[in-house]
Design an enzyme around this catalytic site. Structure first.
Site, PDB file in Angstrom:
ATOM      1  N   ILE A 101       0.838  -1.197   0.000  1.00 36.82           N
ATOM      2  CA  ILE A 101       0.000   0.000   0.000  1.00 36.82           C
ATOM      3  C   ILE A 101       0.877   1.253   0.000  1.00 36.82           C
ATOM      4  CG2 ILE A 101      -0.199  -0.143   2.529  1.00 36.82           C
ATOM      5  CD1 ILE A 101      -3.044   1.056   2.252  1.00 36.82           C
ATOM      6  N   CYS A 102       0.326   2.328  -0.547  1.00 39.72           N
ATOM      7  CA  CYS A 102       0.943   3.655  -0.515  1.00 39.72           C
ATOM      8  C   CYS A 102       2.214   3.679  -1.376  1.00 39.72           C
ATOM      9  CB  CYS A 102       1.204   4.045   0.937  1.00 39.72           C
ATOM     10  SG  CYS A 102       1.554   5.782   1.230  1.00 39.72           S
ATOM     11  N   ALA A 103       3.366   3.893  -0.770  1.00 43.90           N
ATOM     12  CA  ALA A 103       4.625   3.919  -1.510  1.00 43.90           C
ATOM     13  C   ALA A 103       5.254   2.538  -1.644  1.00 43.90           C
ATOM     14  CB  ALA A 103       5.607   4.865  -0.825  1.00 43.90           C
ATOM     15  N   TYR A 121       0.191   5.364  -3.914  1.00 51.59           N
ATOM     16  CA  TYR A 121      -0.058   6.754  -3.551  1.00 51.59           C
ATOM     17  C   TYR A 121       0.027   7.612  -4.816  1.00 51.59           C
ATOM     18  CZ  TYR A 121      -0.176  10.909  -0.680  1.00 51.59           C
ATOM     19  OH  TYR A 121      -0.552  12.087  -0.095  1.00 51.59           O
TER      20      TYR A 121
END
Length: 182
Positions: A101-103, A121
């Site tokens: 998730i995200c980066a 992200y």
């Protein structure tokens, strides 16, 4: 009981890490925080977490899934770990679920396990892969790889992990118990 390793490196995103492990445990999974190179890790916002184990002690055959929370510089540390890259390749070669998730999807790209479609992200896709970025979905599943956008999507992501790991029945039970409506 399904077993999940949630990898933490200093600078991890606390909302993502805690949400993921909490939701997996509610589903009955044996979810463990695994520190990249330490037992006590500090998140991007200064919250300290004591890992249950370390990367050195992780063996692919003992786990059904591995998940990477984002946050900076945590995701960069994950991407730069040769040992984690090798472990991700082992999980992928066995078709085991990998979440990021995200980066953190950049660690999957560096390991060469990311598939055709993914999310991360917004604006971070330049660090992941030139094609296949899906901006219109909070969670993208492509084969055994499950990715998500960031802190606000952590609950939806964690529930998707539960659905894939534990099945539709447990997913619905946990989702209803959390009062999650999407």
């Amino acid at each position: 009981m399904k077993k999940v390793a949630v990898m933490l490196a200093n600078g991890f995103e606390e909302i993502e890490a805690i949400t993921i492990i909490d939701v997996l445990k509610r589903a009955g999974a044996e979810a463990k925080f695994a520190g990249l190179d330490a037992d006590i890790l500090t998140g991007a916002h200064g919250i300290k977490v004591h890992a249950d184990t370390t990367l050195e002690k992780i063996c692919e055959s003992e786990f059904d899934m591995i998940v990477l929370p984002g946050g900076l510089p945590g995701a960069e540390h994950l991407a730069n770990s040769a040992k984690l890259q090798a472990l991700l390749k082992e999980f992928d070669s066995k078709g085991k679920f990998i979440g990021a998730i995200c980066a953190a999807p950049m660690a999957l790209a560096k390991a060469g396990v990311i598939k055709e479609s993914y999310t991360c992200y917004p604006s971070f896709e330049a660090h992941v892969k030139d094609s296949g970025y899906v901006s219109s979905q909070n969670v993208v599943k492509d084969g055994n790889i499950i990715t998500s956008r960031g802190p606000a999507t952590a609950m939806e992501f964690a529930l998707e992990l539960v659905k894939n790991l534990c099945g539709e029945k447990i997913y619905k039970e946990v989702k209803e118990g959390l009062l999650f409506a999407v």
